[in-house]
Every structure is written in structure tokens, then in C-alpha cells.
Design a protein around this motif. Structure first.
Motif, PDB file in Angstrom:
ATOM      1  N   SER A  34       0.742  -1.085   0.008  1.00  0.00           N
ATOM      2  CA  SER A  34       0.104  -0.087  -0.040  1.00  0.00           C
ATOM      3  C   SER A  34       1.003   1.321  -0.033  1.00  0.00           C
ATOM      4  CB  SER A  34      -1.080   0.059   1.105  1.00  0.00           C
ATOM      5  OG  SER A  34      -0.341   0.073   2.380  1.00  0.00           O
ATOM      6  N   ARG A  35       2.356   1.097   0.261  1.00  0.00           N
ATOM      7  CA  ARG A  35       3.058   2.220   0.273  1.00  0.00           C
ATOM      8  C   ARG A  35       3.569   2.664  -1.086  1.00  0.00           C
ATOM      9  NH1 ARG A  35       6.432   0.202   5.489  1.00  0.00           N
ATOM     10  NH2 ARG A  35       4.890   0.738   7.051  1.00  0.00           N
ATOM     11  N   ILE A  36       3.310   1.743  -1.938  1.00  0.00           N
ATOM     12  CA  ILE A  36       3.791   2.116  -3.420  1.00  0.00           C
ATOM     13  C   ILE A  36       3.011   3.555  -3.914  1.00  0.00           C
ATOM     14  CG2 ILE A  36       3.946   1.248  -5.807  1.00  0.00           C
ATOM     15  CD1 ILE A  36       4.171  -1.618  -4.325  1.00  0.00           C
ATOM     16  N   SER A  41      -5.795   0.415  -2.940  1.00  0.00           N
ATOM     17  CA  SER A  41      -6.338  -0.718  -2.344  1.00  0.00           C
ATOM     18  C   SER A  41      -5.528  -1.657  -2.518  1.00  0.00           C
ATOM     19  CB  SER A  41      -7.764  -1.207  -3.024  1.00  0.00           C
ATOM     20  OG  SER A  41      -8.223  -2.300  -2.222  1.00  0.00           O
ATOM     21  N   VAL A  42      -5.463  -2.574  -1.377  1.00  0.00           N
ATOM     22  CA  VAL A  42      -4.732  -4.107  -1.458  1.00  0.00           C
ATOM     23  C   VAL A  42      -5.363  -4.975  -0.475  1.00  0.00           C
ATOM     24  CG1 VAL A  42      -2.621  -5.213  -0.835  1.00  0.00           C
ATOM     25  CG2 VAL A  42      -2.483  -2.666  -1.382  1.00  0.00           C
ATOM     26  N   LYS A  43      -5.756  -6.174  -1.217  1.00  0.00           N
ATOM     27  CA  LYS A  43      -6.234  -7.192  -0.376  1.00  0.00           C
ATOM     28  C   LYS A  43      -5.417  -8.506  -0.618  1.00  0.00           C
ATOM     29  CE  LYS A  43     -10.416  -9.892   0.185  1.00  0.00           C
ATOM     30  NZ  LYS A  43     -11.446 -10.428  -0.545  1.00  0.00           N
ATOM     31  N   ALA A  44      -4.877  -8.988   0.622  1.00  0.00           N
ATOM     32  CA  ALA A  44      -3.874 -10.108   0.587  1.00  0.00           C
ATOM     33  C   ALA A  44      -4.912 -11.262   1.145  1.00  0.00           C
ATOM     34  CB  ALA A  44      -2.628  -9.834   1.481  1.00  0.00           C
ATOM     35  N   VAL A  45      -4.620 -12.470   0.611  1.00  0.00           N
ATOM     36  CA  VAL A  45      -5.298 -13.704   1.149  1.00  0.00           C
ATOM     37  C   VAL A  45      -4.340 -14.640   1.176  1.00  0.00           C
ATOM     38  CG1 VAL A  45      -7.308 -15.377   0.795  1.00  0.00           C
ATOM     39  CG2 VAL A  45      -7.662 -12.912  -0.098  1.00  0.00           C
ATOM     40  N   ALA A  46      -4.153 -15.047   2.713  1.00  0.00           N
ATOM     41  CA  ALA A  46      -3.099 -16.073   3.084  1.00  0.00           C
ATOM     42  C   ALA A  46      -3.488 -17.614   2.296  1.00  0.00           C
ATOM     43  CB  ALA A  46      -2.771 -16.184   4.152  1.00  0.00           C
ATOM     44  N   GLY A  49      -2.566 -17.200  -1.343  1.00  0.00           N
ATOM     45  CA  GLY A  49      -1.561 -16.604  -1.864  1.00  0.00           C
ATOM     46  C   GLY A  49      -1.684 -15.402  -2.939  1.00  0.00           C
ATOM     47  N   GLU A  50      -2.874 -15.147  -2.942  1.00  0.00           N
ATOM     48  CA  GLU A  50      -3.213 -14.047  -3.812  1.00  0.00           C
ATOM     49  C   GLU A  50      -3.102 -12.744  -3.107  1.00  0.00           C
ATOM     50  OE1 GLU A  50      -6.701 -14.990  -6.199  1.00  0.00           O
ATOM     51  OE2 GLU A  50      -5.487 -16.370  -7.279  1.00  0.00           O
ATOM     52  N   VAL A  51      -2.550 -11.711  -3.572  1.00  0.00           N
ATOM     53  CA  VAL A  51      -2.631 -10.134  -3.474  1.00  0.00           C
ATOM     54  C   VAL A  51      -3.160  -9.411  -4.589  1.00  0.00           C
ATOM     55  CG1 VAL A  51      -1.429  -8.198  -2.538  1.00  0.00           C
ATOM     56  CG2 VAL A  51      -0.740 -10.464  -1.893  1.00  0.00           C
ATOM     57  N   THR A  52      -4.653  -8.781  -4.148  1.00  0.00           N
ATOM     58  CA  THR A  52      -5.220  -8.061  -5.263  1.00  0.00           C
ATOM     59  C   THR A  52      -4.916  -6.623  -5.048  1.00  0.00           C
ATOM     60  OG1 THR A  52      -6.899  -9.836  -5.392  1.00  0.00           O
ATOM     61  CG2 THR A  52      -7.289  -7.516  -6.390  1.00  0.00           C
ATOM     62  N   VAL A  53      -4.347  -5.844  -6.010  1.00  0.00           N
ATOM     63  CA  VAL A  53      -3.690  -4.411  -5.822  1.00  0.00           C
ATOM     64  C   VAL A  53      -4.613  -3.648  -6.805  1.00  0.00           C
ATOM     65  CG1 VAL A  53      -2.084  -2.878  -5.948  1.00  0.00           C
ATOM     66  CG2 VAL A  53      -1.585  -5.011  -5.339  1.00  0.00           C
ATOM     67  N   VAL A  54      -5.448  -2.411  -6.186  1.00  0.00           N
ATOM     68  CA  VAL A  54      -5.998  -1.549  -7.156  1.00  0.00           C
ATOM     69  C   VAL A  54      -5.145  -0.360  -7.253  1.00  0.00           C
ATOM     70  CG1 VAL A  54      -8.047  -0.136  -7.837  1.00  0.00           C
ATOM     71  CG2 VAL A  54      -8.139  -2.557  -6.667  1.00  0.00           C
ATOM     72  N   SER A  55      -4.835   0.247  -8.293  1.00  0.00           N
ATOM     73  CA  SER A  55      -3.663   1.437  -8.314  1.00  0.00           C
ATOM     74  C   SER A  55      -4.435   2.178  -9.576  1.00  0.00           C
ATOM     75  CB  SER A  55      -2.522   0.784  -8.734  1.00  0.00           C
ATOM     76  OG  SER A  55      -2.439   0.170  -9.928  1.00  0.00           O
ATOM     77  N   ALA A  56      -3.911   3.614  -9.508  1.00  0.00           N
ATOM     78  CA  ALA A  56      -4.285   4.472 -10.506  1.00  0.00           C
ATOM     79  C   ALA A  56      -3.785   4.247 -11.789  1.00  0.00           C
ATOM     80  CB  ALA A  56      -3.647   5.804 -10.084  1.00  0.00           C
ATOM     81  N   ALA A  57      -2.586   3.327 -11.992  1.00  0.00           N
ATOM     82  CA  ALA A  57      -2.093   3.144 -13.077  1.00  0.00           C
ATOM     83  C   ALA A  57      -1.103   1.952 -12.899  1.00  0.00           C
ATOM     84  CB  ALA A  57      -1.048   4.141 -13.583  1.00  0.00           C
ATOM     85  N   PRO A  58      -0.934   1.143 -14.069  1.00  0.00           N
ATOM     86  CA  PRO A  58      -0.122  -0.070 -13.871  1.00  0.00           C
ATOM     87  C   PRO A  58       1.124   0.338 -13.081  1.00  0.00           C
ATOM     88  CG  PRO A  58      -0.880   0.105 -16.265  1.00  0.00           C
ATOM     89  CD  PRO A  58      -1.240   1.477 -15.605  1.00  0.00           C
ATOM     90  N   LEU A  59       1.457  -0.872 -12.187  1.00  0.00           N
ATOM     91  CA  LEU A  59       2.220  -0.886 -11.334  1.00  0.00           C
ATOM     92  C   LEU A  59       3.768  -1.314 -12.077  1.00  0.00           C
ATOM     93  CD1 LEU A  59       0.778  -1.715  -7.729  1.00  0.00           C
ATOM     94  CD2 LEU A  59       1.467   0.536  -8.720  1.00  0.00           C
TER      95      LEU A  59
END
Length: 79
Positions: A34-36, A41-46, A49-59
Motif C-alpha cells: 500500500s506504500r507504493i 487498495s490492497v487485499k492479501a489472502v493467505a 497466496g493472492e494479493v489483489t492490488v488496485v492502483s491508479a496506473a499499472p505498477l
């Protein structure tokens, strides 16, 4: 867990992260990613092993890799 709707122009990317096993792991990964700049938005599911990241532009994948590494886990790639 609450669902969210993406705002127009946002990008959703799902990454695979190895080593997460609990809620604390999820929090560590979510906190670092989330510091990037641009991440909204960030949602990690142990369990998956998936981490869903929503960002303003591709990371930048290296920025995500560095953040996951800082949390003590390994980025396996995009899901």
C-alpha cells in the motif's frame, strides 16, 4: 470482507505471493504494498497466496517485488 468497485481508470492486478500463512502475513504484505505510489487498495489472502492490488496506473513489477520482499515474502508473479 467488503467488496469494492473500481473507480474509472483504475487498474486491478492480482499477484501470487509465497509464504503467507496467517492474518499477520496478510497485514504485512498489504501494508508494504500500500506504500507504493498510486496504490489505492490492497487485499492479501493467505489461503490462496493472492494479493489483489488496485492502483491508479499499472505498477512496476519490481516495485511490487521490493515491497513484498520488505514484508518478508516472495513475489511469485502475476496470478
Amino acid at each position: 470482507m467488503t467488496a469494492h468497485t473500481d473507480t474509472p481508470g483504475s487498474v486491478t492486478t492480482v499477484y501470487k505471493v509465497t509464504g503467507m500463512s496467517c492474518g499477520h502475513c496478510e497485514g504485512s504484505v498489504s501494508g508494504e504494498v500500500s506504500r507504493i505510489p498510486g496504490v489505492t487498495s490492497v487485499k492479501a489472502v493467505a489461503s490462496t497466496g493472492e494479493v489483489t492490488v488496485v492502483s491508479a496506473a499499472p505498477l512496476d513489477d519490481e516495485a511490487v517485488r521490493d515491497a513484498v520482499d520488505e514484508a518478508g515474502f516472495e513475489l511469485a508473479g502475476k496470478a
